[in-house]
Design a protein around this motif. Structure first.
Motif, mmCIF file in Angstrom:
data_model
loop_
_atom_site.group_PDB
_atom_site.id
_atom_site.type_symbol
_atom_site.label_atom_id
_atom_site.label_comp_id
_atom_site.label_asym_id
_atom_site.label_seq_id
_atom_site.Cartn_x
_atom_site.Cartn_y
_atom_site.Cartn_z
ATOM 1 N N ILE A 150 -55.378 -25.897 22.031
ATOM 2 C CA ILE A 150 -54.503 -25.625 23.173
ATOM 3 C C ILE A 150 -54.035 -24.178 23.059
ATOM 4 C CG2 ILE A 150 -52.432 -26.327 24.425
ATOM 5 C CD1 ILE A 150 -52.590 -29.001 22.892
ATOM 6 N N PRO A 151 -54.553 -23.281 23.900
ATOM 7 C CA PRO A 151 -54.149 -21.870 23.809
ATOM 8 C C PRO A 151 -52.691 -21.685 24.209
ATOM 9 C CG PRO A 151 -55.538 -22.229 25.731
ATOM 10 C CD PRO A 151 -55.541 -23.505 24.958
ATOM 11 N N VAL A 152 -52.115 -20.551 23.810
ATOM 12 C CA VAL A 152 -50.694 -20.305 24.049
ATOM 13 C C VAL A 152 -50.355 -20.310 25.536
ATOM 14 C CG1 VAL A 152 -50.946 -17.782 24.065
ATOM 15 C CG2 VAL A 152 -48.753 -18.823 23.443
ATOM 16 N N GLY A 171 -22.696 -3.811 14.038
ATOM 17 C CA GLY A 171 -23.184 -5.181 13.819
ATOM 18 C C GLY A 171 -23.638 -5.883 15.093
ATOM 19 N N ILE A 172 -24.069 -5.120 16.082
ATOM 20 C CA ILE A 172 -24.506 -5.709 17.359
ATOM 21 C C ILE A 172 -26.011 -5.943 17.306
ATOM 22 C CG2 ILE A 172 -24.679 -5.341 19.853
ATOM 23 C CD1 ILE A 172 -22.201 -3.515 19.595
ATOM 24 N N MET A 173 -26.438 -7.168 17.642
ATOM 25 C CA MET A 173 -27.860 -7.525 17.637
ATOM 26 C C MET A 173 -28.273 -7.973 19.040
ATOM 27 S SD MET A 173 -28.321 -9.643 14.072
ATOM 28 C CE MET A 173 -27.837 -8.958 12.487
ATOM 29 N N PRO A 174 -28.747 -7.048 19.875
ATOM 30 C CA PRO A 174 -29.058 -7.395 21.263
ATOM 31 C C PRO A 174 -30.534 -7.705 21.535
ATOM 32 C CG PRO A 174 -28.981 -5.034 21.055
ATOM 33 C CD PRO A 174 -28.802 -5.596 19.655
ATOM 34 N N VAL A 175 -31.344 -7.769 20.470
ATOM 35 C CA VAL A 175 -32.784 -8.008 20.640
ATOM 36 C C VAL A 175 -33.132 -9.367 20.053
ATOM 37 C CG1 VAL A 175 -35.118 -7.157 20.175
ATOM 38 C CG2 VAL A 175 -33.250 -5.529 20.521
ATOM 39 N N TYR A 176 -33.831 -10.187 20.827
ATOM 40 C CA TYR A 176 -34.202 -11.525 20.376
ATOM 41 C C TYR A 176 -35.511 -11.490 19.590
ATOM 42 C CZ TYR A 176 -30.804 -13.114 23.871
ATOM 43 O OH TYR A 176 -29.668 -13.319 24.602
ATOM 44 N N VAL A 177 -35.583 -12.346 18.603
ATOM 45 C CA VAL A 177 -36.792 -12.484 17.792
ATOM 46 C C VAL A 177 -37.424 -13.826 18.134
ATOM 47 C CG1 VAL A 177 -37.720 -12.667 15.461
ATOM 48 C CG2 VAL A 177 -35.845 -11.098 15.934
ATOM 49 N N LYS A 178 -38.703 -13.817 18.426
ATOM 50 C CA LYS A 178 -39.388 -15.048 18.804
ATOM 51 C C LYS A 178 -40.761 -15.099 18.139
ATOM 52 C CE LYS A 178 -41.031 -17.568 22.873
ATOM 53 N NZ LYS A 178 -41.221 -17.515 24.340
ATOM 54 N N LEU A 179 -41.096 -16.276 17.628
ATOM 55 C CA LEU A 179 -42.429 -16.448 17.048
ATOM 56 C C LEU A 179 -43.486 -16.329 18.136
ATOM 57 C CD1 LEU A 179 -42.120 -19.424 14.518
ATOM 58 C CD2 LEU A 179 -42.608 -17.043 13.989
ATOM 59 N N LYS A 180 -44.548 -15.618 17.831
ATOM 60 C CA LYS A 180 -45.648 -15.478 18.793
ATOM 61 C C LYS A 180 -46.700 -16.550 18.510
ATOM 62 C CE LYS A 180 -44.973 -10.470 19.206
ATOM 63 N NZ LYS A 180 -45.579 -9.121 18.990
ATOM 64 N N LEU A 181 -46.643 -17.602 19.281
ATOM 65 C CA LEU A 181 -47.615 -18.677 19.098
ATOM 66 C C LEU A 181 -48.994 -18.222 19.566
ATOM 67 C CD1 LEU A 181 -45.562 -21.748 20.394
ATOM 68 C CD2 LEU A 181 -45.452 -20.590 18.187
ATOM 69 N N LYS A 182 -50.024 -18.624 18.833
ATOM 70 C CA LYS A 182 -51.395 -18.296 19.220
ATOM 71 C C LYS A 182 -52.077 -19.487 19.889
ATOM 72 C CE LYS A 182 -52.806 -14.730 15.899
ATOM 73 N NZ LYS A 182 -53.802 -14.418 14.845
ATOM 74 N N ALA A 183 -52.012 -20.621 19.225
ATOM 75 C CA ALA A 183 -52.677 -21.820 19.730
ATOM 76 C C ALA A 183 -52.241 -23.017 18.906
ATOM 77 C CB ALA A 183 -54.197 -21.667 19.665
ATOM 78 N N ALA A 184 -52.531 -24.195 19.443
ATOM 79 C CA ALA A 184 -52.271 -25.444 18.721
ATOM 80 C C ALA A 184 -53.573 -26.216 18.602
ATOM 81 C CB ALA A 184 -51.218 -26.279 19.450
ATOM 82 N N TYR A 185 -53.679 -27.007 17.543
ATOM 83 C CA TYR A 185 -54.849 -27.868 17.322
ATOM 84 C C TYR A 185 -54.322 -29.291 17.248
ATOM 85 C CZ TYR A 185 -59.281 -29.476 15.263
ATOM 86 O OH TYR A 185 -60.478 -30.117 15.015
ATOM 87 N N HIS A 186 -54.757 -30.125 18.201
ATOM 88 C CA HIS A 186 -54.227 -31.491 18.288
ATOM 89 C C HIS A 186 -55.335 -32.412 18.797
ATOM 90 C CE1 HIS A 186 -51.034 -34.508 18.782
ATOM 91 N NE2 HIS A 186 -51.595 -34.821 19.939
ATOM 92 N N ASP A 187 -55.601 -33.476 18.075
ATOM 93 C CA ASP A 187 -56.653 -34.426 18.456
ATOM 94 C C ASP A 187 -57.994 -33.733 18.718
ATOM 95 O OD1 ASP A 187 -55.002 -36.602 18.215
ATOM 96 O OD2 ASP A 187 -54.452 -36.649 20.335
ATOM 97 N N GLN A 188 -58.366 -32.845 17.801
ATOM 98 C CA GLN A 188 -59.638 -32.121 17.875
ATOM 99 C C GLN A 188 -59.709 -31.164 19.074
ATOM 100 O OE1 GLN A 188 -62.153 -32.394 15.470
ATOM 101 N NE2 GLN A 188 -60.642 -33.636 14.378
ATOM 102 N N LEU A 189 -58.572 -30.897 19.711
ATOM 103 C CA LEU A 189 -58.542 -30.000 20.867
ATOM 104 C C LEU A 189 -57.744 -28.746 20.535
ATOM 105 C CD1 LEU A 189 -57.793 -32.489 23.787
ATOM 106 C CD2 LEU A 189 -59.996 -31.447 23.241
#
Length: 333
Positions: free
Chosen positions: A203-205, A183-201
């Motif tokens: 923003i790359p990762v 039951g050992i979990m030594p690997v982290y899981v992380k979302l891979k962000l691509k980009a954000a869209y804010h105020d018509q702009l």
């Protein structure tokens, strides 16, 4: 072209029409959109993240074509988005700053069992005690991993805690079944962000993910430099002037001691300096002239010089953390 024509939209099944309408509404009611790559991402971990974001943001998984139709209807610049809408994606809708969402996602760690080829994100320890595994071929695997064991009641027992991988090390392939069994979990899981869209702009990762430790260090250094500059130029605010006057007094006292300028405030420094020089002179001629006095060893002048050198180093070093905390707010108004 990824965006369907209006004619194609009218031919969409009802569930797709409803899906487009739902996404369009979310886009209209959200200031921030973040595109996330979920290819190979465990579905149960995505559910955990969805719960963590509750109240801050909402995650929606949908088809790329349906999202682009909804985005066009909501008035987003789809030409800016199209290059990021490839593969398997999830979309995060929020009214918070995209950088705040990115930082929030980076703060909590989700873990999973390792797979062959994975590297450890944290120390992997096989703990002492009953493994619950039946004695047999598995003993040779423990031997390869240099884990000391014994057999008790037909079960494999680990004699002492054993580290088999440190952070950044590849996890031995033969250890994977054992780690999963324990039951050992030594690997982290992380979302891979691509980009954000804010105020018509867009923003790359590369700009979206912020290393807070680096920023803290940069701000700390900037604050030190700013306060040191303020002290040096005697910037006219009370908290800075306190440090400036203290530094000026130390320099003036040292100069008075060197020049022999005697006042009630400088008497200690002048006399101390004079005594030090007198003893140094007496020590240098004590073997040639009988002065009729006992000359202290040369260690005394040397100690005084070291004390003065230390004082000079402290002056060069600049204000302390406590002084920075007290003066920074006034320095910047």
């Amino acid at each position: 072209m990824m965006i369907m024509s209006l004619a194609q939209e009218r031919e969409l099944p009802k569930w797709k029409v409803d899906e487009v309408s739902e996404i369009e509404e979310k886009l209209r009611n959200s200031k921030t959109l973040i595109i996330v790559n979920i290819e190979g991402f465990p579905a149960d971990k995505l559910h955990e993240i969805r719960k963590k974001l509750r109240g801050k943001a909402e995650i929606k998984v949908t088809k790329n074509t349906l999202f682009l139709i909804a985005a066009k209807r909501a008035g987003l610049d789809t030409q800016k988005l199209e290059s990021y809408i490839t593969g398997s994606n999830a979309f995060i809708f929020s009214n918070e700053n995209p950088f705040a969402i990115s930082i929030f996602l980076s703060k909590f760690k989700l873990k999973r069992y390792p797979m062959p080829g994975d590297k450890a994100d944290e120390e992997v320890v096989i703990p002492a005690g009953d493994t619950g595994m039946t004695a047999g071929p598995i003993l040779s695997t423990f031997g390869k991993l240099k884990v000391q064991t014994k057999v008790q009641d037909g079960k494999v027992h680990v004699i002492k805690d054993t580290v088999i991988a440190k952070p950044g090390d590849p996890i031995p392939a033969e250890a994977v079944p054992i780690i999963q069994k324990l039951g050992i979990m030594p690997v982290y899981v992380k979302l891979k962000l691509k980009a954000a869209y804010h105020d018509q702009l867009i923003i790359p990762v590369s700009e979206l993910e912020i290393n807070l430790d680096n920023y803290v260090a940069m701000i700390s250094e900037a604050s030190r430099n700013s306060l040191a500059l303020g002290v040096e130029i005697a910037y006219p605010v009370p908290e800075v002037l306190k440090l400036t006057l203290g530094k000026a007094f130390m320099r003036a006292t040292a100069l008075a001691g060197e020049a022999g300028f005697l006042t009630p405030e400088t008497a200690d420094a002048v006399l101390s300096r004079a005594v030090t020089k007198a003893y140094a002179l007496a020590s240098s001629i004590s073997g040639k002239v009988d002065l009729g006095i006992q000359v202290p060893k040369a260690a005394a002048p040397a100690a005084q010089e070291k004390k003065e050198e230390k004082k000079e180093e402290e002056e060069k070093k600049g204000p302390s953390d406590e002084e920075i905390a007290g003066g920074l707010s006034s320095l910047f108004g």
